[in-house]
Each structure stands twice: as structure tokens, then as C-alpha cells.
Design a protein around this motif. Sequence first.
Motif, PDB file in Angstrom:
ATOM      1  N   ALA A  53       0.781  -1.246  -0.332  1.00 19.99           N
ATOM      2  CA  ALA A  53      -0.576  -0.019  -0.321  1.00 19.99           C
ATOM      3  C   ALA A  53       1.068   0.888   0.283  1.00 19.99           C
ATOM      4  CB  ALA A  53      -0.847   0.154   1.146  1.00 19.99           C
ATOM      5  N   ALA A  54       2.295   1.555   0.885  1.00 12.79           N
ATOM      6  CA  ALA A  54       3.079   2.761   1.012  1.00 12.79           C
ATOM      7  C   ALA A  54       3.857   2.637  -0.709  1.00 12.79           C
ATOM      8  CB  ALA A  54       3.743   2.432   2.007  1.00 12.79           C
ATOM      9  N   ALA A  55       4.076   1.450  -0.490  1.00 15.65           N
ATOM     10  CA  ALA A  55       4.809   1.806  -1.598  1.00 15.65           C
ATOM     11  C   ALA A  55       4.321   2.416  -3.256  1.00 15.65           C
ATOM     12  CB  ALA A  55       5.699   0.210  -2.381  1.00 15.65           C
ATOM     13  N   LEU A  56       2.791   1.916  -3.838  1.00 14.85           N
ATOM     14  CA  LEU A  56       2.430   1.924  -4.239  1.00 14.85           C
ATOM     15  C   LEU A  56       1.579   3.286  -4.452  1.00 14.85           C
ATOM     16  CD1 LEU A  56      -0.325  -1.261  -5.173  1.00 14.85           C
ATOM     17  CD2 LEU A  56       1.678  -0.556  -6.543  1.00 14.85           C
ATOM     18  N   ALA A  57       1.279   3.525  -3.296  1.00 13.51           N
ATOM     19  CA  ALA A  57       0.793   5.536  -3.426  1.00 13.51           C
ATOM     20  C   ALA A  57       1.726   6.174  -3.651  1.00 13.51           C
ATOM     21  CB  ALA A  57       0.275   5.524  -1.650  1.00 13.51           C
ATOM     22  N   LEU A  58       3.107   5.825  -2.948  1.00 14.65           N
ATOM     23  CA  LEU A  58       4.270   6.468  -3.109  1.00 14.65           C
ATOM     24  C   LEU A  58       4.552   6.581  -5.203  1.00 14.65           C
ATOM     25  CD1 LEU A  58       6.836   8.258  -1.957  1.00 14.65           C
ATOM     26  CD2 LEU A  58       7.632   5.922  -2.509  1.00 14.65           C
ATOM     27  N   ARG A  59       4.220   5.572  -5.364  1.00 11.79           N
ATOM     28  CA  ARG A  59       4.616   5.365  -7.049  1.00 11.79           C
ATOM     29  C   ARG A  59       3.969   6.502  -8.027  1.00 11.79           C
ATOM     30  NH1 ARG A  59       2.411   2.761 -11.233  1.00 11.79           N
ATOM     31  NH2 ARG A  59       3.500   1.740 -12.860  1.00 11.79           N
ATOM     32  N   LYS A  60       2.958   6.584  -7.474  1.00 13.89           N
ATOM     33  CA  LYS A  60       1.817   7.687  -7.992  1.00 13.89           C
ATOM     34  C   LYS A  60       1.481   9.038  -7.084  1.00 13.89           C
ATOM     35  CE  LYS A  60       0.051   5.191 -11.487  1.00 13.89           C
ATOM     36  NZ  LYS A  60      -0.111   5.368 -12.287  1.00 13.89           N
ATOM     37  N   GLY A  61       2.804   8.928  -6.386  1.00 15.53           N
ATOM     38  CA  GLY A  61       2.091  10.138  -5.846  1.00 15.53           C
ATOM     39  C   GLY A  61       1.645  10.643  -4.376  1.00 15.53           C
ATOM     40  N   LYS A  62       0.130   9.650  -4.146  1.00 13.63           N
ATOM     41  CA  LYS A  62      -0.564   9.715  -3.521  1.00 13.63           C
ATOM     42  C   LYS A  62      -1.234   9.484  -1.851  1.00 13.63           C
ATOM     43  CE  LYS A  62      -3.849   9.401  -7.361  1.00 13.63           C
ATOM     44  NZ  LYS A  62      -4.643   7.975  -8.397  1.00 13.63           N
ATOM     45  N   LYS A  63      -1.871   9.698  -1.330  1.00 12.55           N
ATOM     46  CA  LYS A  63      -1.379   8.778   0.014  1.00 12.55           C
ATOM     47  C   LYS A  63      -2.170   7.297   0.425  1.00 12.55           C
ATOM     48  CE  LYS A  63      -1.469  13.741   1.722  1.00 12.55           C
ATOM     49  NZ  LYS A  63      -1.549  14.857   2.112  1.00 12.55           N
ATOM     50  N   THR A  64      -1.567   6.786   0.999  1.00 11.06           N
ATOM     51  CA  THR A  64      -1.479   6.380   1.168  1.00 11.06           C
ATOM     52  C   THR A  64      -3.531   5.777   2.216  1.00 11.06           C
ATOM     53  OG1 THR A  64      -0.046   4.762   1.708  1.00 11.06           O
ATOM     54  CG2 THR A  64      -1.400   3.581   2.381  1.00 11.06           C
ATOM     55  N   ASP A  88       2.443  11.322   9.718  1.00  9.87           N
ATOM     56  CA  ASP A  88       0.833  11.118  10.766  1.00  9.87           C
ATOM     57  C   ASP A  88      -0.042  10.018   9.699  1.00  9.87           C
ATOM     58  OD1 ASP A  88       1.785  12.792  12.669  1.00  9.87           O
ATOM     59  OD2 ASP A  88       0.257  14.596  11.636  1.00  9.87           O
ATOM     60  N   VAL A  89      -0.181   8.589  10.582  1.00 10.51           N
ATOM     61  CA  VAL A  89      -1.321   7.846  10.239  1.00 10.51           C
ATOM     62  C   VAL A  89      -2.307   8.384  10.904  1.00 10.51           C
ATOM     63  CG1 VAL A  89      -1.537   5.409   9.682  1.00 10.51           C
ATOM     64  CG2 VAL A  89       0.764   5.885   9.420  1.00 10.51           C
ATOM     65  N   ILE A  90      -3.759   7.921  10.128  1.00 14.88           N
ATOM     66  CA  ILE A  90      -4.898   8.617  10.740  1.00 14.88           C
ATOM     67  C   ILE A  90      -5.897   7.508  10.657  1.00 14.88           C
ATOM     68  CG2 ILE A  90      -4.098  11.269  10.943  1.00 14.88           C
ATOM     69  CD1 ILE A  90      -7.340  11.497   8.775  1.00 14.88           C
ATOM     70  N   GLY A 123      -6.802  17.697   3.582  1.00 23.60           N
ATOM     71  CA  GLY A 123      -5.238  16.896   3.443  1.00 23.60           C
ATOM     72  C   GLY A 123      -4.438  16.556   3.945  1.00 23.60           C
ATOM     73  N   ASP A 124      -4.125  16.446   5.715  1.00 20.68           N
ATOM     74  CA  ASP A 124      -3.380  16.703   6.666  1.00 20.68           C
ATOM     75  C   ASP A 124      -2.868  15.704   7.463  1.00 20.68           C
ATOM     76  OD1 ASP A 124      -1.801  17.876   8.371  1.00 20.68           O
ATOM     77  OD2 ASP A 124      -3.127  18.114  10.015  1.00 20.68           O
ATOM     78  N   TYR A 125      -2.667  14.317   6.421  1.00 14.59           N
ATOM     79  CA  TYR A 125      -2.692  13.416   6.599  1.00 14.59           C
ATOM     80  C   TYR A 125      -1.160  12.687   6.276  1.00 14.59           C
ATOM     81  CZ  TYR A 125      -5.389  11.778   3.172  1.00 14.59           C
ATOM     82  OH  TYR A 125      -6.259  11.344   2.332  1.00 14.59           O
ATOM     83  N   ASP A 126      -0.579  11.996   6.446  1.00 16.70           N
ATOM     84  CA  ASP A 126       0.399  11.138   4.981  1.00 16.70           C
ATOM     85  C   ASP A 126       0.101   9.349   4.716  1.00 16.70           C
ATOM     86  OD1 ASP A 126       2.999  12.542   5.200  1.00 16.70           O
ATOM     87  OD2 ASP A 126       2.255  12.997   7.351  1.00 16.70           O
ATOM     88  N   ALA A 127      -1.112   9.281   5.708  1.00 20.11           N
ATOM     89  CA  ALA A 127      -1.403   7.395   5.700  1.00 20.11           C
ATOM     90  C   ALA A 127      -3.485   7.801   6.225  1.00 20.11           C
ATOM     91  CB  ALA A 127      -0.979   6.728   5.848  1.00 20.11           C
ATOM     92  N   LEU A 128      -3.917   6.929   5.366  1.00 21.13           N
ATOM     93  CA  LEU A 128      -5.337   7.087   6.208  1.00 21.13           C
ATOM     94  C   LEU A 128      -5.601   5.882   6.222  1.00 21.13           C
ATOM     95  CD1 LEU A 128      -8.340   7.926   7.695  1.00 21.13           C
ATOM     96  CD2 LEU A 128      -8.989   8.401   4.670  1.00 21.13           C
ATOM     97  N   ILE A 129      -6.518   5.234   7.205  1.00 24.76           N
ATOM     98  CA  ILE A 129      -6.867   3.708   7.201  1.00 24.76           C
ATOM     99  C   ILE A 129      -8.434   4.049   7.666  1.00 24.76           C
ATOM    100  CG2 ILE A 129      -6.725   1.375   8.835  1.00 24.76           C
ATOM    101  CD1 ILE A 129      -3.855   2.016   9.795  1.00 24.76           C
ATOM    102  N   ILE A 130      -9.150   3.353   7.224  1.00 23.96           N
ATOM    103  CA  ILE A 130     -10.781   3.202   7.222  1.00 23.96           C
ATOM    104  C   ILE A 130     -11.240   2.124   8.167  1.00 23.96           C
ATOM    105  CG2 ILE A 130     -13.127   3.494   6.314  1.00 23.96           C
ATOM    106  CD1 ILE A 130     -11.335   5.370   4.222  1.00 23.96           C
ATOM    107  N   CYS A 131     -12.108   2.073   8.949  1.00 25.18           N
ATOM    108  CA  CYS A 131     -12.615   0.774   9.653  1.00 25.18           C
ATOM    109  C   CYS A 131     -13.806   0.860   8.889  1.00 25.18           C
ATOM    110  CB  CYS A 131     -12.919   0.785  10.890  1.00 25.18           C
ATOM    111  SG  CYS A 131     -11.874   1.101  11.584  1.00 25.18           S
TER     112      CYS A 131
END
Length: 183
Positions: A53-64, A88-90, A123-131
Amino acid sequence: MTLNEEQKEYGIEDLLGLINRDSVLLQNFDEAEQARQHLNLTGMCDQQKAYMAAALALRKGKKTTVVVADAGRARAFKSNISAFIDGDVITLYPEDIDYINAVARSHELEIGRTAVLTRILTGDYDALIICAGALLNIYEEPTRFRERFIRVNFGGTINPGSVVKELVSLGYERCATVKERGE
């Protein structure tokens, strides 16, 4: 030459960039993106999923952004993905609503959820986890949610009366002494 002199130091971005060697995965990822579909990562351990997830997001310049089953999986996944995200991972947790039993609601949980929603909108985060349960909650339209922001600048001047009036109109409880957040 010693072993230490031969070693090259690699950063986390170098590690995440290794995903570019897997042409089949990248092709599937690109096809899913073009079709505006999600990419379902199954059959791997959570650490591998976090890396992907982190690698694919970085590849596209998006947030995970990752959807997990429940709060327990969210906490575990946050621990795993934090190894690959330098920031920050929220987590957006579902709202606790019990329609059968009357249970007192926690202001603290609602304030936390509102803070996460605000960070998502700004957009104040670096990665987002959604339940997954949070996807079932009903949310206010983003533009209406943004209209309710009260902006306060450091060193600025505000009229206390107008701020109190605005906060009361937004649903805050007016009280003589503030004892906890949300009052």
C-alpha cells in the motif's frame, strides 16, 4: 576494502521503490486505476500489505488509504504501515450507535472523529486507515462541513461574543466553566 565500506545505505523510499521491479503487479495496479477500481491485496500478511500500500501510493504520488475490517485490525495495520510512512497515520473509526440500548455517548469519541474528518478534508495526513463500519456512517456533505470551520489565526484578534454565538449554533454546549473538550 572492509564490509562496511562496500555497503550502501538505503532509505525507506529506496525500499519502497523496489516495487517497480514487479511488472505484473504494476500492470494490475495501472489497470485497476484506469478502470477506477480498488486494488484488493489478499493472501499476504499485514506487513506485506502495508508495504504494498505504501509503495504503490508513493509510486503515484498519492496518500495511502486502506480499508480494514474493524478497529482492532486498524490498530494493528497502523503499527505495520507506520514502518513505511514517515508522517501521520490517521484512522477513521465507525460511530458507536446502539439503537437497542440507550447508552451515553462520549464527547471525546465524537471530537476525535470530527478531528479525523477535518484532517481528511484538509489533506493533513500521510496515510489513512478506514474501518469498514465507518463507510456505513452518514456524513455531512464536505462543503457544508467546511462551512462550519472556525478559523483562528495565531496572534489574531477575535470577538469572544461572536465566537460563543457561532459555537452554540454549531451544537456546542454553553457552560460557565469549560471542564472538557466539546463544551
